[in-house]
Design a protein around this motif. Structure first.
Motif, PDB file in Angstrom:
ATOM      1  N   TYR A 104       0.829  -1.211   0.000  1.00 15.56           N
ATOM      2  CA  TYR A 104       0.000   0.000   0.000  1.00 15.56           C
ATOM      3  C   TYR A 104       0.862   1.261   0.000  1.00 15.56           C
ATOM      4  N   GLY A 105       1.920   1.246   0.795  1.00 16.51           N
ATOM      5  CA  GLY A 105       2.755   2.438   0.945  1.00 16.51           C
ATOM      6  C   GLY A 105       3.441   2.860  -0.335  1.00 16.51           C
ATOM      7  N   ARG A 106       3.975   1.895  -1.083  1.00 19.66           N
ATOM      8  CA  ARG A 106       4.689   2.267  -2.307  1.00 19.66           C
ATOM      9  C   ARG A 106       3.751   2.734  -3.407  1.00 19.66           C
ATOM     10  N   ILE A 107       2.553   2.189  -3.455  1.00 20.60           N
ATOM     11  CA  ILE A 107       1.573   2.708  -4.421  1.00 20.60           C
ATOM     12  C   ILE A 107       1.215   4.145  -4.049  1.00 20.60           C
ATOM     13  N   ALA A 108       0.960   4.377  -2.765  1.00 20.31           N
ATOM     14  CA  ALA A 108       0.634   5.736  -2.310  1.00 20.31           C
ATOM     15  C   ALA A 108       1.796   6.694  -2.564  1.00 20.31           C
ATOM     16  N   SER A 109       3.032   6.217  -2.391  1.00 21.34           N
ATOM     17  CA  SER A 109       4.194   7.099  -2.590  1.00 21.34           C
ATOM     18  C   SER A 109       4.262   7.592  -4.026  1.00 21.34           C
ATOM     19  N   ARG A 110       3.876   6.760  -4.979  1.00 22.54           N
ATOM     20  CA  ARG A 110       3.884   7.199  -6.375  1.00 22.54           C
ATOM     21  C   ARG A 110       2.725   8.145  -6.661  1.00 22.54           C
ATOM     22  N   LEU A 111       1.576   7.895  -6.064  1.00 23.90           N
ATOM     23  CA  LEU A 111       0.431   8.790  -6.269  1.00 23.90           C
ATOM     24  C   LEU A 111       0.727  10.193  -5.743  1.00 23.90           C
ATOM     25  N   VAL A 112       1.384  10.248  -4.589  1.00 19.90           N
ATOM     26  CA  VAL A 112       1.674  11.530  -3.932  1.00 19.90           C
ATOM     27  C   VAL A 112       2.985  12.130  -4.445  1.00 19.90           C
ATOM     28  N   LYS A 113       3.756  11.339  -5.192  1.00 19.44           N
ATOM     29  CA  LYS A 113       5.042  11.764  -5.750  1.00 19.44           C
ATOM     30  C   LYS A 113       6.086  12.042  -4.664  1.00 19.44           C
ATOM     31  N   ILE A 114       6.211  11.105  -3.740  1.00 18.89           N
ATOM     32  CA  ILE A 114       7.253  11.182  -2.724  1.00 18.89           C
ATOM     33  C   ILE A 114       8.575  10.864  -3.426  1.00 18.89           C
ATOM     34  N   PRO A 115       9.603  11.689  -3.217  1.00 19.80           N
ATOM     35  CA  PRO A 115      10.848  11.533  -3.986  1.00 19.80           C
ATOM     36  C   PRO A 115      11.538  10.168  -3.856  1.00 19.80           C
ATOM     37  N   VAL A 116      11.572   9.579  -2.656  1.00 16.17           N
ATOM     38  CA  VAL A 116      12.304   8.321  -2.451  1.00 16.17           C
ATOM     39  C   VAL A 116      11.408   7.315  -1.740  1.00 16.17           C
ATOM     40  N   SER A 117      11.380   6.095  -2.276  1.00 18.03           N
ATOM     41  CA  SER A 117      10.616   5.008  -1.671  1.00 18.03           C
ATOM     42  C   SER A 117      11.569   3.853  -1.356  1.00 18.03           C
ATOM     43  N   ILE A 118      11.586   3.448  -0.081  1.00 18.61           N
ATOM     44  CA  ILE A 118      12.467   2.377   0.380  1.00 18.61           C
ATOM     45  C   ILE A 118      11.606   1.240   0.928  1.00 18.61           C
ATOM     46  N   ARG A 119      12.035   0.023   0.660  1.00 17.64           N
ATOM     47  CA  ARG A 119      11.339  -1.165   1.161  1.00 17.64           C
ATOM     48  C   ARG A 119      12.336  -1.991   1.955  1.00 17.64           C
ATOM     49  N   THR A 120      12.051  -2.242   3.240  1.00 19.04           N
ATOM     50  CA  THR A 120      12.874  -3.158   4.012  1.00 19.04           C
ATOM     51  C   THR A 120      12.257  -4.540   3.949  1.00 19.04           C
ATOM     52  N   VAL A 121      13.070  -5.517   3.554  1.00 18.41           N
ATOM     53  CA  VAL A 121      12.653  -6.920   3.538  1.00 18.41           C
ATOM     54  C   VAL A 121      13.214  -7.523   4.818  1.00 18.41           C
ATOM     55  N   HIS A 122      12.320  -7.930   5.711  1.00 18.36           N
ATOM     56  CA  HIS A 122      12.720  -8.394   7.038  1.00 18.36           C
ATOM     57  C   HIS A 122      13.100  -9.870   7.067  1.00 18.36           C
ATOM     58  N   GLY A 123      12.970 -10.558   5.955  1.00 16.05           N
ATOM     59  CA  GLY A 123      13.387 -11.953   5.904  1.00 16.05           C
ATOM     60  C   GLY A 123      12.914 -12.604   4.625  1.00 16.05           C
ATOM     61  N   ALA A 124      13.677 -13.594   4.146  1.00 14.50           N
ATOM     62  CA  ALA A 124      13.323 -14.288   2.917  1.00 14.50           C
ATOM     63  C   ALA A 124      12.001 -15.027   3.057  1.00 14.50           C
ATOM     64  N   GLU A 125      11.672 -15.470   4.292  1.00 17.25           N
ATOM     65  CA  GLU A 125      10.421 -16.198   4.503  1.00 17.25           C
ATOM     66  C   GLU A 125       9.200 -15.315   4.237  1.00 17.25           C
TER      67      GLU A 125
END
Length: 169
Positions: A104-125
């Motif tokens: 949800y956050g990354r879709i919203a970041s593009r709609l609002v045009k937030i300059p930088v979007s980061i995703r933390t992957v907390h584990g391969a599982e």
């Protein structure tokens, strides 16, 4: 582009239940230089907002109370509420954690045009087949990936993610 300090950095999470992710975010935000960064936490649903001492360290927590956390209704409601709060805050960075919040956050970041979007992957599982397909579609909405271990970073590389955009923290 010229920035005025401090820059807003919003961390989006599904909830703040006691444990690893809330602690991870708290320690990550506690180490920020407050003259340059203004940290804010946004949770999709209520949890235990007092589980990490955000308030004692002047880190605001906003709970969006998304009623439908999954499915198409959850998608629209979650994206709408994140977009609404980030339009008000106008952060320079949107940093997401775990599946729903990251989606949800990354879709919203593009709609609002937030300059930088980061995703933390907390584990391969965390990356089931369905989630990997979704993650691949969202790569265009993601400027950078954080992995919480070298194993997770290697797993992302095996799945075709760009190692130049992936850092272990």
């Amino acid at each position: 582009m010229r920035f005025e300090y401090p820059l807003g950095v919003v961390h989006v999470i599904t909830n703040l239940l006691p444990g690893g992710v809330a602690s991870h975010i708290f320690y990550l935000l506690s180490g920020l230089d407050r003259s340059k960064w203004n940290p804010i936490v946004v949770a999709l649903v209520a949890g235990d907002e007092k589980s990490a001492p955000f308030a004692q360290n002047n880190i605001p927590v906003h709970v969006l109370n998304v009623k439908h956390i999954s499915g198409i209704a959850g998608l629209f409601e979650g994206v709408r509420k994140i977009a609404k709060i980030t339009r008000t805050i106008r952060p320079a960075v949107l940093h997401t954690h775990f599946d729903r919040a990251a989606y949800y956050g990354r879709i919203a970041s593009r709609l609002v045009k937030i300059p930088v979007s980061i995703r933390t992957v907390h584990g391969a599982e965390e990356m089931t087949c369905r989630r990997l397909r979704r993650e691949r579609r969202l790569r265009r909405c993601t400027d950078h990936y954080n992995a919480v271990s070298n194993y997770t970073r290697r797993y992302l590389a095996e799945q075709g993610f760009d190692l130049n955009k992936t850092l272990v923290i």
